[in-house]
Scaffold this motif. Structure first.
Motif, PDB file in Angstrom:
ATOM      1  N   VAL A 109       0.524  17.329   2.709  1.00  0.00           N
ATOM      2  CA  VAL A 109       1.215  17.036   3.965  1.00  0.00           C
ATOM      3  C   VAL A 109       0.209  16.656   5.046  1.00  0.00           C
ATOM      4  CG1 VAL A 109       2.678  18.013   5.774  1.00  0.00           C
ATOM      5  CG2 VAL A 109       3.159  18.534   3.383  1.00  0.00           C
TER       6      VAL A 109
ATOM      7  N   LYS B  86       6.533  12.561   5.138  1.00  0.00           N
ATOM      8  CA  LYS B  86       6.155  13.942   5.452  1.00  0.00           C
ATOM      9  C   LYS B  86       7.395  14.835   5.513  1.00  0.00           C
ATOM     10  CE  LYS B  86       3.781  16.720   8.955  1.00  0.00           C
ATOM     11  NZ  LYS B  86       3.095  16.698  10.263  1.00  0.00           N
TER      12      LYS B  86
ATOM     13  N   LEU C 220      -1.163  13.147   4.542  1.00  0.00           N
ATOM     14  CA  LEU C 220      -0.283  12.066   5.009  1.00  0.00           C
ATOM     15  C   LEU C 220      -0.547  11.733   6.477  1.00  0.00           C
ATOM     16  CD1 LEU C 220       3.077  13.148   3.321  1.00  0.00           C
ATOM     17  CD2 LEU C 220       1.690  11.154   2.746  1.00  0.00           C
ATOM     18  N   ASP C 221      -0.909  12.746   7.249  1.00  0.00           N
ATOM     19  CA  ASP C 221      -1.196  12.522   8.671  1.00  0.00           C
ATOM     20  C   ASP C 221      -2.612  11.995   8.911  1.00  0.00           C
ATOM     21  OD1 ASP C 221       1.236  13.167   9.809  1.00  0.00           O
ATOM     22  OD2 ASP C 221       0.803  15.309   9.851  1.00  0.00           O
TER      23      ASP C 221
END
Length: 486
Positions: free
Chosen positions: A157, A328, A160-161
């Motif tokens: 997660v 996300k 992804l950012d």
């Protein structure tokens, strides 16, 4: 053989009809995601065809062999009627030799069919994780990133950012070959994902704008994460990089302890002796500065392609900000539902990565894959799942997949789909287990030959109606007429 003028006219007509067909598709405005994606892919094919025919038209107008001028001259002479009747005779001869040939008008080619007929092409284009182009599937890239030495361990997660925050990655990691391979795969995947999920997007325009900005920033030495060492601020207790440079070995060190250990090493002593033999009595500040600047220039030239690739990947990642947020949210949703609910959705159980654990040096001489806890999986489990068996795929650029499960899954992943697209072959279910380019071409020719035999058959397709309103195909109708039944 048709003349140049007729070829020009027909090409112009084809381009106009393709444009009309593209406009008709865009006017539909479908609500469902699947229909919208199918329409966009169809319009993208229309645009490619317009581009191709326009290039062909430009070549005709250049008239490098002078055939068009010759044809116009022949029609402009006093014997123009003779030329006209010669052309008319040629047309009649063609119709005489082919009396029953079926001619399909060009407009019928672009008559719109049901979108559902084109939706099956999307089935083999996306992985299950991508949700028909709604989400990104960066799991393989996350695994590759996690196996880089010297980077901070993050969850999927968080990845992804942060996958486009390249300025946070240490410079020594960026200069390694594993990072270059990871960066190339990241950029390739993002470009391929956009071409599949957003087919009307001009990817070249996005990357070109990013490269233009990068070139300006690079010349002004303001690219984030790649500033010259003199521009990098040092924290408390850090050594000046200029003080950790060995002029004899022409090598820079990041830590004082490593630098001090290097000074007593055999390689350094041998390099120092060589330097003295070449007439250098001592390492003066001027010599140190010259060699250090030479190393800086060399490193900067080597770093530029990597930084340019980062700029492109960053631009593509920012272009997909909405899709990243959706991905996300989807991943977090999967982590909150129960295993039974996952099984109902047909998804594999995923265990979230543990964050905040203390990093330790991992002893992994067999190079086993990492498990959910960041540690190598047991060797018996590695053998049980057949992860020691290599499955190479020539279509994927001779990429080797470890284990049968990864091999079966890769046929629906972006790398194999991109390879099939480069070969000009649709990535359908018939090509599952085909890994050699030669075999793929052979099967494609066989399928095309089979489809040709199943083309229009007038005896089966054409329908006739008798006086009582009964409908028969052509063959049945002619049989009944010969028998005198109707």
């Amino acid at each position: 053989m048709e003349g140049q003028l007729e070829l020009l006219r027909r090409t112009h007509e084809e381009i106009e009809r393709v444009e009309d067909a593209a406009v008709a598709e865009l006017m539909l405005k479908p609500k469902a995601h699947r229909e919208k994606l199918a329409v966009e892919h169809k319009v993208a094919k229309f645009l490619e065809r317009i581009h191709s025919r326009s290039r062909f038209l430009l070549d005709l107008y250049k008239d490098e062999d002078g055939s068009r001028k010759t044809e116009i001259a022949a029609m402009s002479t006093p014997n123009e009627f003779t030329e006209f009747y010669n052309r008319l005779k040629s047309i009649k001869d063609i119709h005489r030799r082919n009396p029953n040939e079926i001619v399909e008008p060009m407009e019928l080619e672009f008559v719109r069919h049901n979108v559902q007929e084109h939706e099956h092409e999307l089935e083999g284009m996306f992985t299950a994780e991508e949700g028909l182009g709604r989400f990104l599937d960066l799991h393989a890239l996350h695994d590759q990133y996690m196996n880089l030495q010297g980077i901070e361990r993050v969850s999927y997660v968080h990845f992804l950012d942060s996958f486009d925050r390249f300025e946070e990655i240490p410079l020594q990691v960026k200069r390694g070959q594993p990072y270059k391979s990871y960066l190339e795969n990241l950029r390739s995947y993002l470009e391929h994902w956009i071409s599949r999920s957003l087919p009307l997007t001009n990817i070249a325009e996005v990357t070109k704008a990013a490269l233009d900005r990068f070139q300006t920033d690079w010349e002004s030495e303001s690219v984030s994460g790649w500033e010259p060492r003199e521009h990098v601020s040092k924290g408390d207790g850090e050594d000046d990089p200029a003080d950790l440079f060995c002029a004899a070995c022409e090598k820079r060190f990041a830590k004082r302890t490593v630098y001090d250990a290097h000074l007593s090493g055999k390689k350094h002593l041998k390099a120092s002796e060589t330097l003295l033999k070449n007439g250098v009595s001592a390492v003066t500040p001027k010599l140190l500065l010259e060699k250090r600047m030479a190393i800086e220039r060399r490193d900067r030239e080597n770093d530029k392609p990597i930084a340019a690739m980062e700029a492109q990947a960053r631009a593509l990642g920012q272009f997909l900000n909405t899709q990243r947020d959706d991905t996300k949210a989807n991943v977090e949703r999967k982590q909150t539902i129960t295993d039974a609910e996952r099984e109902d959705e047909g998804e594999e159980v995923e265990i979230p990565a543990v964050e905040g654990e203390e990093e330790e040096k991992i002893y992994n001489p067999l190079k086993l894959p990492l498990g959910w806890d960041g540690k190598p999986i047991p060797y018996w489990l590695y053998k049980l799942h057949g992860l020691s068996v290599e499955y190479p795929c020539e279509i994927c650029g001779n990429f080797v997949y470890m284990g049968r499960k990864a091999f079966d899954r890769h046929f629906q992943e972006w790398r194999h789909a991109h390879g099939m697209r480069a070969l000009g072959i649709p990535n359908t279910r018939q090509f599952h287990d085909i890994t050699l380019i030669e075999d793929a071409y052979a099967l494609w020719e066989k399928l095309k030959a089979k489809n040709k035999t199943e083309e229009f058959n007038p005896e089966v397709v054409e329908e006739y109606e008798d006086l009582e309103g009964n409908v028969y195909n052509r063959k049945t109708y002619e049989d009944l007429v010969r028998q005198g039944i109707i």
